[in-house]
Design a protein around this motif. Structure first.
Motif, short mmCIF file in Angstrom:
data_model
loop_
_atom_site.label_atom_id
_atom_site.label_comp_id
_atom_site.label_asym_id
_atom_site.label_seq_id
_atom_site.Cartn_x
_atom_site.Cartn_y
_atom_site.Cartn_z
N SER A 72 -0.97 3.47 15.21
CA SER A 72 -1.42 1.97 15.68
C SER A 72 -2.88 2.12 15.78
O SER A 72 -3.40 0.86 15.53
CB SER A 72 -0.73 1.65 17.25
OG SER A 72 0.73 1.65 16.85
N LYS A 73 -3.50 3.04 16.38
CA LYS A 73 -5.06 2.79 16.75
C LYS A 73 -5.62 2.94 15.38
O LYS A 73 -6.59 1.95 15.21
CB LYS A 73 -5.40 4.10 17.54
CG LYS A 73 -6.90 4.05 17.87
CD LYS A 73 -7.24 5.40 18.58
CE LYS A 73 -8.56 5.74 19.16
NZ LYS A 73 -8.86 6.85 19.81
N SER A 74 -5.44 3.56 14.38
CA SER A 74 -5.78 3.46 13.09
C SER A 74 -5.82 2.34 12.27
O SER A 74 -6.89 1.74 11.66
CB SER A 74 -5.33 4.57 12.17
OG SER A 74 -4.21 4.27 11.64
N GLY A 126 1.09 -4.51 7.59
CA GLY A 126 0.47 -3.65 8.66
C GLY A 126 1.51 -3.21 9.71
O GLY A 126 1.87 -2.21 10.11
N LEU A 127 1.84 -4.33 10.44
CA LEU A 127 2.76 -4.05 11.62
C LEU A 127 4.09 -3.68 11.21
O LEU A 127 4.75 -3.00 12.03
CB LEU A 127 2.85 -5.51 12.41
CG LEU A 127 1.76 -5.79 13.08
CD1 LEU A 127 1.82 -7.28 14.01
CD2 LEU A 127 1.32 -4.79 14.11
N GLU A 128 4.61 -4.12 9.85
CA GLU A 128 5.81 -3.60 9.58
C GLU A 128 5.83 -1.94 9.33
O GLU A 128 6.66 -1.30 9.71
CB GLU A 128 6.36 -4.45 8.28
CG GLU A 128 7.62 -3.74 7.63
CD GLU A 128 7.85 -4.20 6.21
OE1 GLU A 128 7.93 -3.48 5.31
OE2 GLU A 128 7.93 -5.29 5.91
N GLY A 129 4.66 -1.53 8.54
CA GLY A 129 4.62 -0.10 8.50
C GLY A 129 4.67 0.57 9.67
O GLY A 129 5.30 1.49 9.88
N VAL A 130 4.00 0.30 10.76
CA VAL A 130 3.75 0.79 12.20
C VAL A 130 5.15 0.64 12.81
O VAL A 130 5.60 1.73 13.25
CB VAL A 130 2.73 0.25 12.79
CG1 VAL A 130 2.88 0.75 14.35
CG2 VAL A 130 1.39 0.49 12.46
N ALA A 131 5.72 -0.34 12.80
CA ALA A 131 7.12 -0.29 13.61
C ALA A 131 8.28 0.38 12.73
O ALA A 131 9.04 0.98 13.63
CB ALA A 131 7.59 -1.91 13.23
N ARG A 132 8.23 0.59 11.34
CA ARG A 132 9.06 1.52 10.70
C ARG A 132 8.80 2.87 11.09
O ARG A 132 9.99 3.83 11.34
CB ARG A 132 9.03 1.30 9.16
CG ARG A 132 9.43 0.11 8.55
CD ARG A 132 9.13 0.01 7.03
NE ARG A 132 9.77 -1.26 6.46
CZ ARG A 132 10.73 -1.28 5.95
NH1 ARG A 132 11.76 -0.19 6.00
NH2 ARG A 132 11.20 -2.27 5.39
N PHE A 148 1.09 3.20 4.23
CA PHE A 148 -0.22 2.76 5.11
C PHE A 148 -1.50 2.80 4.21
O PHE A 148 -2.18 3.71 4.07
CB PHE A 148 -0.04 4.24 6.08
CG PHE A 148 0.99 4.37 6.87
CD1 PHE A 148 1.98 3.23 7.46
CD2 PHE A 148 1.42 5.86 7.30
CE1 PHE A 148 2.95 3.62 8.01
CE2 PHE A 148 2.72 5.96 7.83
CZ PHE A 148 3.55 5.03 8.33
N PHE A 149 -1.58 1.55 3.80
CA PHE A 149 -2.55 1.28 2.68
C PHE A 149 -3.94 1.43 3.56
O PHE A 149 -5.06 1.81 2.72
CB PHE A 149 -2.34 -0.22 2.40
CG PHE A 149 -2.85 -1.25 3.23
CD1 PHE A 149 -4.12 -1.70 3.58
CD2 PHE A 149 -1.88 -1.75 4.05
CE1 PHE A 149 -4.13 -2.61 4.41
CE2 PHE A 149 -1.81 -2.84 5.01
CZ PHE A 149 -3.28 -3.08 5.08
N TRP A 150 -4.23 1.40 4.76
CA TRP A 150 -5.40 1.40 5.30
C TRP A 150 -5.94 2.88 5.80
O TRP A 150 -6.90 3.24 6.06
CB TRP A 150 -5.46 0.82 6.96
CG TRP A 150 -4.49 1.35 7.80
CD1 TRP A 150 -4.90 2.39 8.85
CD2 TRP A 150 -2.74 0.96 7.84
NE1 TRP A 150 -3.70 2.49 9.26
CE2 TRP A 150 -2.64 1.86 8.85
CE3 TRP A 150 -2.15 0.18 7.08
CZ2 TRP A 150 -1.22 1.78 9.20
CZ3 TRP A 150 -0.80 0.08 7.74
CH2 TRP A 150 -0.17 1.00 8.59
N LYS A 159 -5.89 -2.83 -1.84
CA LYS A 159 -5.05 -4.07 -2.18
C LYS A 159 -3.92 -3.94 -3.00
O LYS A 159 -2.85 -4.39 -2.82
CB LYS A 159 -6.01 -4.91 -2.66
CG LYS A 159 -5.27 -6.57 -2.81
CD LYS A 159 -6.30 -7.51 -2.99
CE LYS A 159 -5.55 -8.89 -3.04
NZ LYS A 159 -6.52 -9.82 -3.43
N GLU A 160 -4.09 -3.05 -3.96
CA GLU A 160 -3.02 -2.60 -4.94
C GLU A 160 -1.84 -1.78 -4.06
O GLU A 160 -0.77 -2.17 -4.45
CB GLU A 160 -3.60 -1.77 -6.17
CG GLU A 160 -4.26 -2.66 -6.98
CD GLU A 160 -4.87 -1.95 -8.38
OE1 GLU A 160 -4.26 -0.62 -8.31
OE2 GLU A 160 -5.47 -2.52 -9.25
N VAL A 161 -2.31 -0.89 -3.38
CA VAL A 161 -1.34 -0.31 -2.68
C VAL A 161 -0.32 -1.22 -1.51
O VAL A 161 0.71 -0.91 -1.37
CB VAL A 161 -1.97 0.65 -1.84
CG1 VAL A 161 -1.04 1.47 -0.75
CG2 VAL A 161 -2.66 1.87 -2.39
#
Length: 310
Positions: A72-74, A126-132, A148-150, A159-161
């Motif tokens: 979440s921090k990242s 983003g939030l979906e990835g963290v929640a999963r 986690f594209f970031w 953006k492609e990821v």
């Protein structure tokens, strides 16, 4: 030469070596490494019945919380870096355009485009990835995964990821809407339904606009499992799209860089393809007919892939 008996034996050994999807994770091997003699806890006499529950509690209640907090921090660090410290204030409702000057309209369009990127980063991915991630377990992506594209990805392909790698279309995209036919035993059909329910539950298959249906079938995997094959050939989807060639190393090219100190591992990455999003323009042509397998022979039950399938 190799006899028929040796060949049959090799096939049987290969089937036993294939890991079934629901196979038990040998967690004791991981725990034994924690309590190995030359480690910091080597003075403890490891006993699975006693220390197994303790280690499970450490993994799920401590390690997963630390992992979730760091993830979440990242993500929020990325949001500040990519969209500014006031990124949260930029996520807002935009009223419909009234008659405005071209200059003002361009400004609004630019602001709307920026807001769309923020909302996509934040709400859709983003939030979906963290929640999963935080709802999964140490050993399994029980709620599914999202890239986690970031993290770790080079800036020019993030953006492609996030959105899915663009697919090149060189032919006529299909319009196949033939019903899915299941010509298999009830036992196999039940196993196929379990596999489909799993990808549905994880949000890889979703309800949506469908222009064409793909096909699916099962092949044996190991001794007691099946592997689902999601086929885009029969519908004509594979023929209509094109992918550029890419370098695939051979055994000889890999051995060129090996020496006596080299180590190799064989990794089985679960849901490797399903982790990544499919190009949005291809999703309507990646429909799946669940009518027969769900017993809805008189009612259409269609979903479509949001992720890449194979």
């Amino acid at each position: 030469g190799i006899s028929e008996r040796d060949d049959a034996s090799n096939i049987a050994n290969a089937q036993r070596a294939v890991r079934e999807d629901d196979a038990r994770v040998p967690v004791e091997l991981w725990d034994q490494q924690v309590f190995r003699r030359d480690g910091p806890f080597g003075h403890i006499d490891y006993r699975p019945a006693v220390h197994g529950q303790l280690m499970a509690k450490v993994r799920e209640e401590l390690a997963m919380k630390v992992y979730g907090r760091n993830l979440s921090k990242s993500f929020f660090m990325y949001m500040r870096k990519a969209h500014g410290d006031d990124w949260a204030a930029q996520v807002k409702y935009t009223a419909p355009d009234r008659k405005v000057s071209r200059k003002r309209k361009r400004g609004r369009d630019l602001a709307a485009s920026k807001q769309k990127e923020i909302e996509k980063d934040l709400l859709l991915i983003g939030l979906e990835g963290v929640a999963r991630a935080v709802q999964s377990s140490w050993w399994d992506w029980s709620k599914g995964s999202t890239p986690f594209f970031w993290r770790s990805w080079p800036k020019d392909i993030r953006k492609e990821v996030r959105d899915g790698v663009p697919v090149f279309v060189e032919g006529q995209l299909p319009q196949r809407k033939s019903k899915q036919r299941l010509r298999c035993e009830q036992e196999v059909k039940a196993a196929m339904k379990r596999k489909l329910e799993k990808v549905l539950g994880r949000g890889y298959l979703v309800k949506g606009y469908v222009l064409s249906l793909t096909n699916y079938f099962a092949v044996p995997k190991g001794e007691n499992d099946i592997r689902m094959v999601y086929d885009g050939t029969m519908s004509g989807l594979n023929e209509a799209v094109w992918a550029p060639n890419f370098f695939m190393p051979s055994v000889d090219s890999v051995l060129m860089f090996c020496d006596a100190d080299s180590w190799f591992s064989d990794m089985d990455l679960g849901e490797m393809f399903l982790n990544y999003f499919m190009d949005e323009k291809i999703r309507p042509y990646s429909g799946v007919d669940l009518s027969e397998i769900n017993g809805n022979k008189l009612q259409r039950d269609w979903v479509r892939w949001e992720r890449t399938f194979m």
